[in-house]
Design an enzyme around this catalytic site. Sequence first.
Site, PDB file in Angstrom:
ATOM      1  N   ARG A  85       0.849  -1.017   0.106  1.00 62.75           N
ATOM      2  CA  ARG A  85      -0.097  -0.128  -0.109  1.00 62.75           C
ATOM      3  C   ARG A  85       0.883   1.331   0.036  1.00 62.75           C
ATOM      4  O   ARG A  85       1.902   1.270   0.444  1.00 62.75           O
ATOM      5  CB  ARG A  85      -0.919   0.079   1.182  1.00 62.75           C
ATOM      6  CG  ARG A  85      -2.079  -0.782   1.042  1.00 62.75           C
ATOM      7  CD  ARG A  85      -3.230  -0.153   0.232  1.00 62.75           C
ATOM      8  NE  ARG A  85      -4.294  -0.821   0.053  1.00 62.75           N
ATOM      9  CZ  ARG A  85      -4.509  -1.912  -0.730  1.00 62.75           C
ATOM     10  NH1 ARG A  85      -3.603  -2.261  -1.477  1.00 62.75           N
ATOM     11  NH2 ARG A  85      -5.693  -2.551  -0.912  1.00 62.75           N
ATOM     12  N   HIS A 122      -1.120   0.965  -9.293  1.00 63.03           N
ATOM     13  CA  HIS A 122      -1.498   0.064  -8.701  1.00 63.03           C
ATOM     14  C   HIS A 122      -2.277  -1.111  -9.574  1.00 63.03           C
ATOM     15  O   HIS A 122      -3.540  -1.211  -9.646  1.00 63.03           O
ATOM     16  CB  HIS A 122      -2.698   0.729  -7.896  1.00 63.03           C
ATOM     17  CG  HIS A 122      -3.266   0.135  -6.527  1.00 63.03           C
ATOM     18  ND1 HIS A 122      -3.543   0.528  -5.454  1.00 63.03           N
ATOM     19  CD2 HIS A 122      -3.329  -1.315  -6.488  1.00 63.03           C
ATOM     20  CE1 HIS A 122      -3.943  -0.207  -4.626  1.00 63.03           C
ATOM     21  NE2 HIS A 122      -3.980  -1.403  -5.179  1.00 63.03           N
TER      22      HIS A 122
END
Length: 316
Positions: free
Chosen positions: A231, A279
């Site tokens: 993350r 991502h």
Amino acid sequence: MTDQRAGRILLSVQGFNPKKWHELLSAKRDVVIEPQGESDPSIDYAVVWKHTPGILGRLPNLKAIFSIGAGVDHIFADPNLPDVPIVRVVAGNLTQHMVDYVVWRVLDHQRQGMFYRSEQNKKRWREIAQPASPDVSVGILGLGELGQAAAKALKAVGFKVNGWTRTEKTIEGIETFSGEAGLTPFLNATDILVVLLPHTPATEGIVGYDLLSKLRRDNGLGGACLINAGRGKLQKEADILRALDDGTLKEASLDVFEEEPLATTSPLWTHPRVFVTPHAAATSDAHHLVPLMLEQMERFERGEPLQHLVDRKAGY
Ligand code: NDP
Ligand code: OXD
């Protein structure tokens, strides 16, 4: 007609178009994207990615929340989260995508891909050292579903593999470290760091200058490398840039960012030793994941326990 079907679903998604999810879920169950009124007792399940905060608190008969991703930090961002089980994604297809991403990036750093791409642009014929995999130590922060699968694949290629976890673990062929006391020895034995931790209060900002400075730089690669596919909130981007610029870090592959999408003004986009992906390491695919979610709902309605539950106290 459709009202006779069991277990109505609320689908609440921000950040991407959930058309496919809606189509596949509604083939089997009633799906709504907004609760009706202040309190909607007709909803049994919520399928969410960065849902509208507070929306789940309006569902008095909610039985379970299904995360569209393996990470659940987007769910805990809601301060009014109802106390129902949270199911996260654990799926072979997603795990394989992450394994592919990690092996790709580790091999690229090991084989000096950034250097050779830059040399090719300059039409320069020059060879530099590329240590063989058994001479390179890859350290994985987080040996969960994804970290363990990546560790096994890297081991099979030939790398030395270390891993760091919250609780103690024994995994054949992998050197394991845990807790705060294990972090420094883990980093000191790592040439390429792979981050596959969840974002929790305990892990936020962990990838900072201090952590990066403990990696092994005196290695056959010519420096330490970072790969973050966990993350963005785990990393401090200003610290990564500082570490790259003063030689603490040689190269970085970043799939996740403190703020997504990454601002066009971020120097990470154009840094010659940073590889950026949006991502995209292991995207949740509705075709693979919706059948697993529906199966879980059916199991639950037959009185069987839900699988892949999140530990609320640990936050992942
Ligand atoms: P898991 O929950 O299976 O594993 C998490 C791992 O992190 C465990 O080994 C856990 O330790 C460790 N961990 C958690 N907190 C700490 C801590 N405070 N200190 C040390 N270790 C800790 O998660 P997954 O492997 O399924 O996924 C990991 C993350 O990957 C997700 O949370 C998500 O953020 C990210 N992700 C990113 C994607 C992308 O496309 N970029 C796609 C999918 C996921 P222990 O074993 O002791 O519990
Ligand atoms: C996930 C993600 O958590 O896509 O699955 O990041």
